[in-house]
Design an enzyme around this catalytic site. Structure first.
Site, PDB file in Angstrom:
ATOM      1  CG  ASP A   1       1.908 -11.156  -1.849  1.00  0.00           C
ATOM      2  OD1 ASP A   1       2.043 -11.869  -2.866  1.00  0.00           O
ATOM      3  OD2 ASP A   1       2.115  -9.934  -1.839  1.00  0.00           O
TER       4      ASP A   1
ATOM      5  CE1 TYR B   1      -4.045  -1.939   0.440  1.00  0.00           C
ATOM      6  CE2 TYR B   1      -2.696  -3.234   1.925  1.00  0.00           C
ATOM      7  CZ  TYR B   1      -3.844  -3.088   1.178  1.00  0.00           C
ATOM      8  OH  TYR B   1      -4.777  -4.081   1.156  1.00  0.00           O
TER       9      TYR B   1
ATOM     10  CG  ASP C   1       6.589   5.074  -1.486  1.00  0.00           C
ATOM     11  OD1 ASP C   1       6.400   4.118  -2.267  1.00  0.00           O
ATOM     12  OD2 ASP C   1       6.454   6.266  -1.814  1.00  0.00           O
TER      13      ASP C   1
END
Length: 821
Positions: free
Chosen positions: A136, A27, A29
């Site tokens: 993930d 979502y 940096d």
């Protein structure tokens, strides 16, 4: 926007000092920071929150990090919300991700892979025992500390399993690592924590082969293959390189049926993970990653060394004075031309050429592939021009993660077999509108983005443009006495310096000329490969080159930076060779596009209706269709048509029709004499498959077209021996333009300008008005032989003496119109 739980409202800057950006998560940096309280380093993910944003996934990530404390899970420090910015603070892993590491070192050794799998399984076992799924797992999300500890990271798409929800039913994950039951979530009825075990098996292959299985395929096509009942679990390609323990471990982890797939706890008892595996295995790997000279030798080096004996630099000869110019060079400055017309089917290369705006979800149809598409869009909610990104480090996660998506079904997939292909009648390009139930075919990562292409283009440093001056362009000499045997040429603007370059592909390699520094008059070698074709897409140079003729993709900004560094520290041996030898293939700046060996010709086309960009590759026995995938900045295989083209080395021109996702391929055209006669196109409809028995008129017979160019959505130029027909996609003459332009010489190449067609022949060129067929420009020089080297964006022309065809050539570019860039 609902309030986040367990989040402090204090100013995080009072505790954390940001040091540098180190990557990107699902979502936001990620930054390296210093904790001013403990003086230790921390990783801080910063997410911008806007009113109306769905914060449930962020809340889930915070909750899982806070509740799952384990040596193999990144430690959670705290979260802060300040000025619409959410700071999630975690343990800093100084070794970086495994993806970054194998980019630098090459493939991991088997015991190193076993160590990673063991430590990751420990973390997964803890997660699963707490009723949580990561969803993930991949190399980019496995981090290393400087001590060699392996940590699970990036819980942005994680989920929870409760007693009431025994299976997750959302489509989520990264395509190549996704378990089959996740890819086919509707048909399978859901999945559980064992999808993480599958992803770890894929990650093990990734660490040993530098990429996951099916990585050469477009991710949408990979998902379709995985969701089929006939899908077979992947294996290691080289059976002899790895032990039986490793093969058996993967066989268990990649069990297709999740009911038979072992748990993380059970795999921790496998001999592959119970062997002696000290932490020194990974500390040695980290040492290797910090020393690039220990990198592996690329097997493709031999392809890059075909012309190392040719000079790295070539200097232009002194320009002739006015009295020594050739007749054509005198005419070049007297005859004015319009700007080349921009084809609507050309890819959009520069940030200012398109303004991306997200369309509403109501425009998405209900197919699984489009739910994947929606998730890919949500992965990158903010789309920034390349100029904003160039100063930042490359994100750690180069492969986009798919997250939240509707629970939708998979459409029926068409066969690409030639036996099942539907024939298309010669002479007609039918484009029936798609029915309401027709699923879209494999949209790209920008397929639901709308382009607004009328923005003013930025200026570049190169040959001077004269904007908004009608008929003010002329051919300018840019190089005098070039010894190269040139086959193709393009122009390119460096995204950082804005310098414009001429890039030429020749027998001796690929060379560049800085058009902003013509006073230097120097061509510099970029690649030591024979090259017969060039095309530039999004700062990626495509070339048809090498000893065995593959399609190659070259990272132009990276190659230019590499060359700049080599100039600063010259070596005593050819630098273009040594640099390739110390860079692993996965991280190389020049890479082959798989399955393109023996390619005869290529074409690139953009569908202006959808924004999809395709690459057609004609091989002796097949036709490949590849699609540009923006997140990876590369072309990926979409379809492989095993039926050979009627003439693989003949005409190959893609035509784009409204209502068709894939282009149709024109392999021939014929037109009876007479300006009012219809042109008959011979096309291959790719959506139905090739039609192997299509009748193509032999080349060179009367009425056979030499060149077909689609200039806009319903206008096609068809070049014959001595005339050019202007027709629509049905082959009918257009009412608004002259139906036929006639010439008194044998046409070799045609280029469409803004208001005329420029036809080139061996000793010159002639332009004729699109409206009246009147001559608008004409240059003839019997002492020179002319050849068009490139006409994409800029017209690049070569001339050699008629009485000495082996002499060095002069190069010219049509300049003075509004810059093509």
């Amino acid at each position: 926007m609902a309030l986040l739980r367990d989040v402090s409202l204090q100013d995080p800057r009072d505790r954390f000092e940001l040091l540098q950006r180190v990557g990107a998560g699902t979502y936001g940096d990620v930054y390296k920071a210093r904790d001013t309280v403990t003086s230790e380093l921390a990783a801080v993910k910063i997410v911008k929150l806007d009113p109306g944003d769905d914060i449930s996934s962020l809340q889930q990530e915070i909750t899982i990090l806070r509740e799952c404390r384990h040596p193999n899970v990144v430690a959670y420090i705290g979260s802060y919300l300040r000025n619409d910015r959410l700071w999630i603070c975690m343990e800093f892993c100084g070794g970086g991700s495994l993806q970054e590491i194998y980019h630098a070192t090459g493939p991991l050794e088997e015991r190193q892979i076993a160590y990673v799998c063991r430590e990751a399984l420990k973390g997964l076992h803890h997660l699963h025992s707490q009723g949580k799924i990561h969803r993930d797992i991949k190399g980019a999300n496995l981090l290393l500390t400087l001590q060699g500890d392996v940590k699970l990271a990036d819980f942005g798409v994680s989920g929870e399993l409760t007693a009431s929800v025994a299976k997750r039913r959302s489509f989520i994950g990264t395509p190549y690592w996704m378990a089959p039951e996740v890819a086919a979530v509707e048909r399978k009825g859901g999945y559980n924590e064992l999808c993480d075990v599958w992803a770890l098996g894929i990650t093990a292959i990734e660490l040993g082969e530098l990429q996951p299985p099916l990585f050469h395929l477009h991710p949408m096509r990979a998902l379709m293959l995985m969701s089929k009942s006939s899908f077979q679990p992947p294996k290691l390609r080289d059976k002899t390189r790895w032990t039986q323990n490793f093969h058996h471990f993967l066989k268990l982890a990649l069990t297709k049926n999740p009911k038979k797939r072992p748990t993380a706890e059970r795999l921790l008892q496998h001999p592959f993970t119970t062997q002696h595996l000290p932490p020194a295995l990974l500390t040695q790997l980290l040492d290797k990653a910090s020393d690039p000279h220990l990198g592996t030798l690329s097997p493709e080096d031999s392809e890059l060394e075909t012309h190392d004996m040719f000079p790295d630099t070539i200097h232009s000869r002194s320009h002739h004075g006015p009295a020594e110019r050739t007749p054509s060079e005198i005419q070049f400055h007297q005859v004015k031309f319009g700007a080349p017309r921009r084809k609507e089917t050309d890819p959009l290369n520069e940030p200012w050429e398109e303004e991306w705006t997200l369309l509403g979800k109501e425009e998405l149809s209900g197919s699984l592939l489009q739910s994947v598409q929606e998730a890919l869009e949500e992965r990158s909610l903010t789309i920034r021009p390349a100029l904003e990104l160039q100063e930042l480090d490359s994100p750690d996660d180069a492969i986009g993660t798919i997250k939240r998506a509707p629970f939708l079904g998979l459409p029926h997939t068409e066969s690409t077999s030639g036996d099942n292909a539907q024939s298309c009648s010669p002479g007609t390009l039918s484009a029936p509108p798609a029915g309401p139930g027709s699923p879209a075919l494999l949209p790209t990562a920008w397929a639901t983005l709308k382009q607004q292409e009328d923005r003013e283009r930025s200026s570049c440093h190169g040959l001077p443009p004269t904007p908004k001056v009608h008929m003010g362009a002329c051919f300018s000499k840019v190089f005098n006495g070039c010894p190269l045997q040139i086959h193709a040429a393009v122009t390119w603007v460096h995204p950082v310096t804005r310098d414009q370059f001429l890039v030429v592909g020749a027998e001796e390699g690929i060379y560049t000329l800085n058009l902003h520094e013509l006073h230097e008059d120097t061509m510099e070698k970029l690649i030591s490969q024979r090259c017969s074709w060039l095309y530039c897409v999004n700062n990626v140079l495509l070339s048809l080159s090498g000893k065995s003729t593959h399609i190659w993709a070259h990272d132009l900004p990276g190659l230019f930076e590499q060359r700049r560094l080599q100039h600063q520290a010259p070596l005593s041996i050819p630098t273009n060779r040594i640099t390739q030898r110390i860079i692993p293939r996965r991280f190389a700046l020049s890479t082959k596009i798989p399955d393109t060996k023996g390619c005869l010709q290529c074409r690139v086309v953009r569908n202006p209706y959808t924004g999809s960009t395709f690459l057609l590759a004609a091989l002796p026995a097949s036709l490949l269709l590849l699609q540009w995938y923006e997140p990876l900045q590369k072309f990926l295989l979409l379809k492989n048509f095993s039926s050979p083209l009627p003439s693989p080395a003949g005409m190959l021109e893609p035509l784009v029709l409204d209502g068709k996702e894939l282009p149709q391929v024109c392999v021939g055209a014929e037109g009876p004499e007479g300006p009012g006669c219809r042109v008959l196109f011979h096309v291959l409809p790719l959506e139905a498959g090739l039609t192997p028995d299509i009748l193509i008129p032999p080349e060179g017979i009367p009425g056979s077209a030499q060149q077909v160019i689609q200039v806009d959505r319903d206008t096609v130029l068809v070049s014959f021996e001595r005339c050019v027909r202007i027709v629509n996609l049905q082959g009918e003459p257009t009412a608004a333009l002259a139906p036929e332009l006639t010439f008194d010489f044998t046409i070799e190449t045609v280029v469409c300008l803004q208001d005329s067609v420029l036809a080139f022949w061996s000793h010159g060129m002639q332009g004729r008005s699109l409206d009246t067929n009147e001559v608008t420009q004409e240059i003839t020089d019997e002492t020179r032989i002319f050849r068009v080297l490139g006409a994409h964006r800029d017209i690049i022309l070569e001339s050699i003496p008629t009485d000495n065809p082996g002499a060095h050539s002069n190069l010219y570019i049509l300049t003075g119109h509004q810059s093509s860039y």
